[in-house]
Design an enzyme around this catalytic site. Structure first.
Site, PDB file in Angstrom:
ATOM      1  N   PHE A 195       0.813  -1.214   0.000  1.00  0.00           N
ATOM      2  CA  PHE A 195       0.000   0.000   0.000  1.00  0.00           C
ATOM      3  C   PHE A 195       0.844   1.260   0.000  1.00  0.00           C
ATOM      4  O   PHE A 195       0.388   2.319  -0.433  1.00  0.00           O
ATOM      5  CB  PHE A 195      -0.939   0.015   1.221  1.00  0.00           C
ATOM      6  CG  PHE A 195      -0.246   0.314   2.530  1.00  0.00           C
ATOM      7  CD1 PHE A 195       0.030   1.618   2.921  1.00  0.00           C
ATOM      8  CD2 PHE A 195       0.144  -0.714   3.382  1.00  0.00           C
ATOM      9  CE1 PHE A 195       0.666   1.889   4.130  1.00  0.00           C
ATOM     10  CE2 PHE A 195       0.788  -0.452   4.584  1.00  0.00           C
ATOM     11  CZ  PHE A 195       1.043   0.861   4.951  1.00  0.00           C
ATOM     12  N   GLU A 225      -5.188  -3.764  -1.761  1.00  0.00           N
ATOM     13  CA  GLU A 225      -6.620  -3.458  -1.842  1.00  0.00           C
ATOM     14  C   GLU A 225      -6.965  -2.166  -1.103  1.00  0.00           C
ATOM     15  O   GLU A 225      -8.083  -1.658  -1.218  1.00  0.00           O
ATOM     16  CB  GLU A 225      -7.443  -4.616  -1.270  1.00  0.00           C
ATOM     17  CG  GLU A 225      -7.310  -4.871   0.219  1.00  0.00           C
ATOM     18  CD  GLU A 225      -6.065  -5.681   0.591  1.00  0.00           C
ATOM     19  OE1 GLU A 225      -6.008  -6.135   1.756  1.00  0.00           O
ATOM     20  OE2 GLU A 225      -5.171  -5.848  -0.256  1.00  0.00           O
ATOM     21  N   CYS A 256       9.722   1.447   3.648  1.00  0.00           N
ATOM     22  CA  CYS A 256      10.660   0.411   4.078  1.00  0.00           C
ATOM     23  C   CYS A 256      12.088   0.938   4.126  1.00  0.00           C
ATOM     24  O   CYS A 256      12.975   0.292   4.675  1.00  0.00           O
ATOM     25  CB  CYS A 256      10.586  -0.814   3.159  1.00  0.00           C
ATOM     26  SG  CYS A 256      11.235  -0.522   1.505  1.00  0.00           S
TER      27      CYS A 256
END
Length: 497
Positions: free
Chosen positions: A149, A176, A281
């Site tokens: 996401f 999603e 990240c």
């Protein structure tokens, strides 16, 4: 309220599973759309379309594939503001950050435009009498991409442009939570001339993911996400005979030596820790301050942190937007009082912040926690939010050993004026990407991105030469053409003579 569709075999497709997920604007908490969660038959349909398309796309000329990539690059560039707005509405990051995401993704599209050079093979002539050897690279087949996401445009562009340019077909399963930007990128690829079935999108949850990992017609899997899921993806797909690159989580350390420019280091720490609300990240989540500069550095970071403007991503004044969901916000916020209970010093506490006019949004302020030790949860866990921990070290060696003991090895950075110390660090630290006075050392497109240890499962990093090698298989061809003077039977073992 809009319904986001699948994109299969060149056409939009409504979901038929009867299951849907909510798409929310994180700045308001408002549900803005719904996304179908694919059933196994729907995933199979997308894979079947990709497998059929591979029969022609895999042998299409390099000229054709390159021309499409050039057209695609121009289309994405022309629509970059539109894509960035979709990211902001569904992810929450500020518009300038979203534009930067699109730009970094475009770097890999530009890499894919140079695929003829990247796929050049090697030839050795006359390795033996009238014997030539040639090596070449060919596409692997159908590739599945599973993306997170936090970068709904950049990470898909790290995958499918290179995969397609190499001759593969692709089934993409985006997050999603914020699927619209990803779907728009795929629509533009189709507009650029990517044939039906070559690039498909199925939305979904674990049902869709597991089917992609297990389906016999999927040849390779690219994944970016958390470490536990990356390990699951790697282990499951590998057990089903697939090539896998699975990029996991991180706990990136930034080492600040006493000779560093502390203003530069503080600016970098704030930008790298709190940009995109820490949902990166490659975010810096730990600053390792080598004494005696710890107090001064923490003071400078705190001053800058308190001055940040937090608000909706579509407000030009906002420097940081909301987190992706209310649940994630609450989880992130829980680490701050826990750190205090475990003995850390909370210098800046951003929890409980409310943005006026956006009381339903998933906002939190930034937090700075000092005098953290490795046994504390704020250090041990990947928080993935705007919480920066500061660990004190007495010297370089103690700091290096702390960083190298981390279970993750994604990225790291050192801030110093000492070239010898920087050189030593970049050789001794156990991480896949290293910055010297650069807090977020994400490589440019023609170098590869990837970490070590629990930050990467599989042998190949993403994009760059590693990306090309992952999306292709090597083949070596040995050729001898008969000469009119040849003749006779020889049962001896062939030799290089």
């Amino acid at each position: 309220m809009k319904t986001i569709q699948h994109f299969i075999d060149g056409k939009h497709a409504d979901g038929s599973s009867g299951r849907h997920g909510a798409v929310t604007n994180p700045a308001t908490g408002e549900v803005t759309g719904q996304v179908p969660l694919a059933s196994v038959p729907e995933v199979d349909t997308a894979i079947s379309a990709a497998a059929k398309a591979f029969e022609s796309w895999g042998t299409a000329s390099l000229a054709k594939r390159t021309q499409i990539m050039f057209r695609y690059r121009e289309l994405v560039h022309a629509h970059r503001d539109e894509i960035a707005k979709l990211i902001t509405v569904e992810h929450g990051k500020v518009h300038s950050d979203a534009l930067g995401e699109v730009a970094r993704g475009l770097e890999i599209v530009e890499l894919a435009c140079g695929i003829p050079q990247l796929l050049k093979g090697e030839t050795s002539t006359q390795v033996s009498t009238r014997v030539d050897v040639e090596s070449l690279r060919q596409p692997v087949g159908v590739v599945a991409g599973i993306t997170p996401f936090n970068f709904p445009a950049m990470v898909p562009m790290w995958m499918f442009p290179v995969a397609l340019a190499c001759g593969n077909t692709f089934v993409l399963k985006p997050s999603e939570k914020d699927p619209s930007a990803t779907l728009r990128l795929v629509e533009l690829a189709h507009e650029a001339g990517v044939p039906d079935g070559v690039l498909n999108v199925v939305h979904g949850d674990k049902t869709a993911v597991d089917r992609l990992l297990e389906h016999p017609d999927v040849d390779a899997v690219s994944f970016v996400g958390s470490t536990p899921i990356a390990k699951h993806v790697h282990d499951t797909a590998s057990a089903h005979g697939k090539r896998v690159q699975a990029l996991g989580g991180a706990k990136n350390h930034m080492l600040v030596l006493p000779d560093a420019d502390l203003d530069q280091a503080a600016d970098a720490a704030v930008s790298a820790a709190y940009g995109s609300a820490g949902e990166r990240c490659m975010a810096v989540s730990v600053v390792v301050a080598v004494d005696p500069i710890g107090d001064e550095l923490v003071g400078k970071i705190a001053e800058r942190a308190r001055a940040l403007t937090i608000g909706p991503g579509d407000d030009p004044a906002s420097e940081m937007g909301p987190l992706i969901t209310a649940e994630h916000r609450d989880t992130v916020a829980s680490y701050v009082p826990r750190a205090r209970e475990q003995g850390a010093e909370v210098v800046v506490d951003g929890t409980g912040m409310v943005v006026e006019g956006h009381e339903g949004g998933f906002f939190t302020g930034v937090s700075l926690v000092d005098r953290v030790t490795p046994d504390m949860d704020v250090y041990a866990d990947e928080i993935f939010g705007p919480v920066l921990a500061v660990v004190r070290a007495e010297n370089y060696q103690e700091a290096l050993e702390l960083i190298n003991r981390s279970r993750w090895g994604n990225g790291t950075a050192i801030f110093t004026r000492d070239g010898g110390a920087a050189r030593r660090f970049q050789l001794e630290v156990r991480a896949g990407m290293v910055g010297v006075n650069v807090p977020i050392p994400v490589p440019v497109g023609y170098h590869s991105f990837g970490g070590w240890k629990d930050s990467l499962f599989g042998d190949h990093h993403i994009y760059g030469n590693d990306g090309v090698h992952f999306y292709t298989r090597g083949k070596v061809i040995t050729t001898r053409w008969p000469d009119p003077s040849d003749g006779g039977v020889d049962l001896g073992f062939p030799s290089n003579s």
